[in-house]
Design an enzyme around this catalytic site. Structure first.
Site, short mmCIF file in Angstrom:
data_model
loop_
_atom_site.label_atom_id
_atom_site.label_comp_id
_atom_site.label_asym_id
_atom_site.label_seq_id
_atom_site.Cartn_x
_atom_site.Cartn_y
_atom_site.Cartn_z
N GLY A 1 0.53 -4.76 5.88
CA GLY A 1 1.43 -4.94 4.93
C GLY A 1 0.54 -5.86 4.07
CB CYS A 2 0.58 -6.39 0.36
SG CYS A 2 0.12 -7.27 -0.87
#
Lengths: 408, 140
Positions: free
Chosen positions: B50-51
């Protein structure tokens, strides 16, 4: 001067400030992502749609002429704001990303060949990396990167060493969106020009924190987004020196940007229309003009001084917090504080701050190469604007203590 | 217990909290007590990037039930993972594939599952369901 006395008046101009988030008064510290908009901006946009709303440059009817007048006036306002020599050097775009893509595409198409080199820096936003990388892949060219010191400053000696006979363009950011570093762009441009290499400046962060004079800077291209300078989203500007813009082939093609079309051959319109295919965002341009007028009226120096005070006060307050490390300690810095709390993940910190009504950005800020070079996964970033106050920084510092208490 | 029953139980537990701080303290505690995934699973293969935060998830089949193990580098994400594991682990592939995770919405954690949040949780749920599908196909 923006003082404690008149700041409440300034804040009244920004309706979005007056709201509760998670049952607390909003503290908006995500200005480097997008600033809130003063009422005059939405009023200008509504005014355009409620009265003029016609297509530009083609109708003979009254409203179409009014729309053309409004659009071209907005162009002149932008020209004045950045002191461009000619209004045909102002191209309206969707934003900074769109403007960089335009230059990367058009410049790359005509001037980049196999083995050529493009210089960018370690602290670029993805928007100033990926378009150039794409050109490199297409043309077999090479990306060269100016390194950054631990404090977050570009190493200028190494920058100069990157130039070879193959260097075709330099594209660097004015201000780092992660670290707040204000780069010495005038010097960067001077150096490149010594080697006859043009320079593009990504001014997404720069436009709102420094007075821009493109003629004094002597930059070949400068671009910015409207929404980071209190204007509407979906608006942006590419400034390019007339000589360069004349030489570049069009980016997108279609209506508006042509002179004559036959099935055999199309000739293109003059600047700036050559780069503005299709119906432009006239309402947006009018909104952007209102935003620039608001900024000028408030006073650029007043805004910069206020933000500098906030940065100094914020840095002082946050530095007092044990286990808090600030990333980006350049001598010349804009109102951005990126930090991490010892042993606390930035996502967790951001989540708790959000519960406390504080809007900050967390993550890698679309600058993965920079974040990686710092040996971290991301940061929490607080960024200030003209309407922020030292009281909000006090609330913020207290909130960080709460984060520590809950997560530490 | 079925996934639905576990979801109802979680909603009931969260109903006891008077404010957001109690709720998040509970999630943080659960994050801390989540059985740590074996280091050998903390590799690229099991990583859901995920970012905002990273999530690792692994699965194995035991007596017709899928056993999930997962971890994250963020404690709040980890806490939410522990809720997901509590509901989805040790269930049959079919039940996992058809699971309705509406309880997360009911306890006010919906925003953590928004794709724009990109903390890896939405991808993790997708991955858990994919594991279940794969085990189902294998079992024939």
């Amino acid at each position: 001067m923006i003082t404690n006395d008149n700041i409440s008046e300034i804040r009244l101009a920004f309706p979005a400030l007056n709201q509760q988030v998670n049952n607390r008064q909003l503290v908006y510290f995500d200005n480097a992502a997008t600033t809130l908009k003063p009422k005059v901006v939405s009023e200008a946009i509504a005014g355009y749609y409620n009265t003029i709303n016609s297509n530009v440059h083609r109708g003979v009817h009254h409203l179409s002429q009014q729309a053309t007048y409004a659009f071209e006036n907005a162009r002149k306002s932008v020209q004045q704001f950045i002191n461009a020599g000619n209004s045909n050097e102002i191209i309206f775009t969707k934003g900074t990303t769109d403007a960089i893509n335009l230059v990367a595409h058009s410049f790359g198409k005509k001037f980049i060949n196999e083995g050529d080199e493009i210089i960018i820096s370690q602290m670029e936003h993805h928007a100033n990396i990926v378009p150039w990388q794409t050109v490199c892949e297409e043309k077999g060219a090479k990306l060269k990167v100016i390194p950054v010191t631990e404090k977050g400053e570009l190493i200028l000696d190494e920058y100069e060493n990157l130039f070879t006979g193959k260097t075709k363009i330099v594209s660097v950011t004015h201000i780092s969106n992660v670290l707040g570093t204000i780069n010495p762009i005038k010097k960067i441009i001077e150096t490149a020009h010594k080697y006859n290499v043009p320079v593009m400046i990504d001014g997404a962060q720069g436009i709102v924190h420094e007075k821009i004079d493109v003629q004094d800077l002597d930059c070949d291209f400068y671009c910015f987004s409207g929404h980071k300078i209190y204007g509407p989203m979906g608006t942006g500007v590419l400034y390019g020196k007339e000589d360069w813009l004349e030489k570049l082939p069009p980016y997108q093609t279609g209506g508006e940007m042509i002179k004559n079309v036959t099935f055999e051959k199309t000739t293109f319109n003059e600047l700036p229309f050559k780069f503005e295919a299709g119906t432009p965002n006239v309402g947006g341009a009018v909104g952007l003009e209102a935003a620039l007028a608001f900024v000028s009226h408030t006073g650029l120096d007043e805004i910069f001084n206020h933000e500098k005070e906030l940065l100094e006060y914020g840095t002082e307050k946050l530095s007092e917090i044990e286990g808090l490390k600030i990333y980006g300690t350049a001598a010349n810095k804009s109102g951005v504080i990126s930090f991490l709390l010892d042993g606390i993940h930035q996502y967790d910190a951001g989540t708790i701050l959000d519960q406390l009504g504080i809007a900050v950005r967390t993550g890698n800020h679309c600058a993965q190469p920079l974040i990686k070079s710092l040996g971290i996964q991301g940061t929490v970033r607080a960024s200030f604007a003209l309407y922020n106050t030292s009281e909000e920084i006090d609330i913020f510092a207290k909130a960080i203590l709460k984060v520590k208490e809950m997560l530490g | 217990m079925t996934i639905k029953e576990i979801g109802e139980q979680i909603v009931e537990e969260f109903g006891l909290f008077e404010d957001w701080m109690d709720k998040y303290n509970y999630i943080i505690e659960m994050g801390k007590s989540l059985p740590v995934i074996d280091e050998k699973f903390k590799t690229q293969q099991y990583l859901i990037s995920g970012c905002q935060s990273k999530v690792w998830v692994s699965a194995e089949m035991k007596d017709g039930k899928v056993i999930f193990k997962a971890n994250s580098d963020a404690i709040i994400t980890k806490g939410i993972i522990s809720l997901l594991i509590r509901a989805l682990s040790n269930q049959s592939p079919d039940d996992i594939i058809n699971a309705d995770l509406g309880f997360l919405d009911k306890i006010g954690l919906k925003e953590h599952l928004s794709p724009t949040r990109s903390n890896g949780l939405t991808s993790m749920i997708k991955q858990m369901k994919l594991y279940a599908l794969a085990f189902k196909a294998k079992e024939g």
